[in-house]
Scaffold this motif. Structure first.
Motif, PDB file in Angstrom:
ATOM      1  N   LEU A 408       0.823  -1.210   0.000  1.00 41.80           N
ATOM      2  CA  LEU A 408       0.000   0.000   0.000  1.00 41.80           C
ATOM      3  C   LEU A 408       0.856   1.258   0.000  1.00 41.80           C
ATOM      4  O   LEU A 408       0.535   2.257  -0.652  1.00 41.80           O
ATOM      5  CB  LEU A 408      -0.928  -0.002   1.217  1.00 41.80           C
ATOM      6  CG  LEU A 408      -2.013  -1.086   1.252  1.00 41.80           C
ATOM      7  CD1 LEU A 408      -2.745  -1.069   2.580  1.00 41.80           C
ATOM      8  CD2 LEU A 408      -3.005  -0.903   0.108  1.00 41.80           C
ATOM      9  N   VAL A 411       2.389   2.540  -3.506  1.00 40.83           N
ATOM     10  CA  VAL A 411       1.558   3.073  -4.582  1.00 40.83           C
ATOM     11  C   VAL A 411       1.946   4.526  -4.820  1.00 40.83           C
ATOM     12  O   VAL A 411       2.074   5.323  -3.889  1.00 40.83           O
ATOM     13  CB  VAL A 411       0.067   2.962  -4.218  1.00 40.83           C
ATOM     14  CG1 VAL A 411      -0.790   3.615  -5.282  1.00 40.83           C
ATOM     15  CG2 VAL A 411      -0.311   1.497  -4.064  1.00 40.83           C
ATOM     16  N   THR A 434      -5.387   2.263  -4.840  1.00 43.05           N
ATOM     17  CA  THR A 434      -4.390   1.728  -3.907  1.00 43.05           C
ATOM     18  C   THR A 434      -4.493   0.212  -3.771  1.00 43.05           C
ATOM     19  O   THR A 434      -3.486  -0.494  -3.887  1.00 43.05           O
ATOM     20  CB  THR A 434      -4.559   2.396  -2.536  1.00 43.05           C
ATOM     21  OG1 THR A 434      -4.502   3.823  -2.690  1.00 43.05           O
ATOM     22  CG2 THR A 434      -3.438   1.963  -1.593  1.00 43.05           C
TER      23      THR A 434
END
Length: 520
Positions: A408, A411, A434
């Motif tokens: 995460l 990104v 995401t």
């Protein structure tokens, strides 16, 4: 804002410690099974002269195993990405090494080797698969445009690896090292707990289990937690220094997909070879170690034990009954652990202050040796399914969370600018950009969770509930029934392989449709 977050974390911890002190002093949990922090510290002060040789022995075994296991893991990860066929051939061995329960391997290693070797081997095995998977995931997710630039200037495969892929994979590799550090400590302690050696926290723990002193058990557990926590913190600091200011500039374009053999016959041969290699490795390793025939069970000897001997029906019946008890709890524990890890990873994006406050508790549940924590949990939760679920979730969610959170966090800001420009809020950004972009890391964390869930259930059964494969393993050790020990180990590996392959099948289908790199 950062200072306020740290103050809030310290305040929350202060409140937690005060509540813990009150509960401990009033003996509100299982008549003192959860002692007050002051009582634990007092016991640590009284026993402190006992700790240095035990701590040093555990650190020595865990450190050497950590270095060896991670060196092999990174080298193997690079090899598997450069030559994808090797990754497919070695898949069975990789999964077998990770899925092999340490509590089954420990007594065999202790009998076969002397000194620090069993601890080093279990610590190295505990590190290998996690760091190898992180290396493969990081290298595979390198931006294709960065690779094309290196190639445009005449770079060969090795320059692409050095200038593009390794730099891109560094955050993922460091994330794997953070997870591997506590695993190395746990592996060393499980080897110590399995017997052999004069010093080590596992050895100290064995001598303390029968004394009925929860404060001493908590002290030993916190000492192990401190060692693992310092190792985790060291690699977190290294990661922050090396990669804290770096993020992906663009979304990874279609990353290199796994090369597949052409032709049904060749493809079938590769699959069969990947299945056969673990058995060949098992056979060669036993021969190389010189393990006594009574202890070492080769594949033919195990087949005879389960299917050809006069007691085969009884042996298979015991194995099937134990598997029927272990399998449902493994599936439930894995599902709950992954769900909790995913929620926590999403929370790290939406509410980072809350997650930072929870992280020390999460680290304690990960690094406190289960052989110390389980007796205490039995006193607090009993010997039913709740203690199995608690232990399984505790060993499953943390590595899954670290891997998901890493995905995460990588990104790119540029990718998030598009939905922001159209007025999308944080939740919509997560849903549209995401989470889809971090799917390779979500699947990687799922692959990590499969064998760990089974290991957690078996440890709980071994130490607490008296049921399932873990208890059958414990009974077999007492009876010196090495055939059943090997049978439980092989069944647990095969079970993990089946779950793992199901995850890989789903992963390949989902990521291929999105133009992303499937699992290696």
């Amino acid at each position: 804002m950062a200072g306020q977050g740290r103050l809030g974390t310290l305040r929350n911890w202060g409140i937690l410690l005060v509540l813990w002190e009150i509960v401990g002093r009033l003996r509100l949990v299982a008549d003192g099974a959860l002692p007050a922090p002051s009582a634990i510290l007092q016991r640590l002060w009284i026993d402190w002269s006992d700790y240095p040789p035990h701590i040093w022995a555990t650190i020595e075994g865990a450190s050497i195993g950590f270095l060896i296991g991670n060196a092999l893991a990174i080298a193997a990860g690079i090899l598997f990405v450069l030559f994808p066929l090797t990754g497919r051939l070695a898949r069975g061995i990789n999964i077998a090494l990770f899925a092999l329960p340490p509590i089954a391997l420990s007594p065999i290693l202790v009998i076969t080797f002397s000194g620090m070797t069993p601890r080093i081997i279990l610590a190295a095995i505990g590190c290998y698969f996690i760091t190898m998977s992180a290396t493969v995931t990081g290298l595979s997710q390198t931006d294709r445009r960065a690779i094309d630039i290196v190639r445009a200037y005449g770079g060969n495969r090795w320059k692409v690896l050095r200038l593009a892929q390794l730099r891109s994979a560094l955050p993922s590799i460091l994330s794997g090292l953070r997870i591997a550090a506590p695993n190395a400590v746990l592996g060393a302690i499980l080897a110590e707990f399995g017997g052999g050696g004069r010093f080590g926290l596992g050895v100290y723990l064995i001598g303390s289990l029968g004394r009925g002193e929860p404060d001493r058990l908590w002290g030993i557990g916190l000492a192990a937690t401190l060692i693992a926590g310092l190792a985790y913190g060291l690699f977190s600091l290294i990661a922050a220094r090396l990669t804290g200011a770096s993020r992906a500039v663009t979304m990874p374009a279609a990353a290199p997909s796994e090369a597949r053999a052409k032709g049904f016959l060749r493809e079938t041969m590769i699959v069969l070879a990947s299945i056969a290699l673990p058995f060949l490795f098992w056979w060669v390793l036993l021969y190389a170690m010189g393990t006594p025939a009574m202890i070492a069970k080769t594949p033919p000897a195990l087949f005879e034990y389960l299917f050809l001997s006069p007691q085969s029906a009884t042996n298979l019946g015991k194995l099937a009954a134990a598997l029927a008890q272990t399998l449902p709890m493994t599936i439930i524990g894995m599902a709950v652990g992954l769900a909790f890890a995913f929620a926590l990873a999403i929370g790290s994006v939406l509410y980072p202050v809350i997650v930072r406050a929870f992280m020390p508790v999460a680290l304690v549940t990960q690094t406190m040796p289960l052989v110390a924590l389980t007796p205490l949990l039995v006193l607090m939760l009993g010997r039913g399914h709740s203690v199995i679920l608690w232990i399984t979730v505790s060993v499953t969610f943390f590595p899954a969370f670290v891997t998901m959170a890493q995905g995460l966090s990588l990104v790119s800001r540029a990718a998030l600018d598009v939905p922001r420009a159209y007025g999308a809020g944080p939740l919509k950004q997560l849903r549209l950009v995401t989470i889809p972009a971090s799917l390779p890391y979500v699947f990687a964390s799922t692959r990590l969770a499969v064998p760990r869930a089974l290991l957690g259930v078996m440890i709980a059964e071994w130490l607490a509930t008296g049921k399932g494969l873990g208890n059958l393993l414990n009974q077999s050790r007492g009876y010196l029934d090495y055939g059943m020990i090997w049978a439980v180990a092989v069944v647990s590996v095969l079970l993990s392989v089946v779950f793992y392959q199901l995850v890989v099948l789903i992963e390949n289908r989902v990521l291929s449709k999105r133009g992303m790199s499937p699992a290696q």
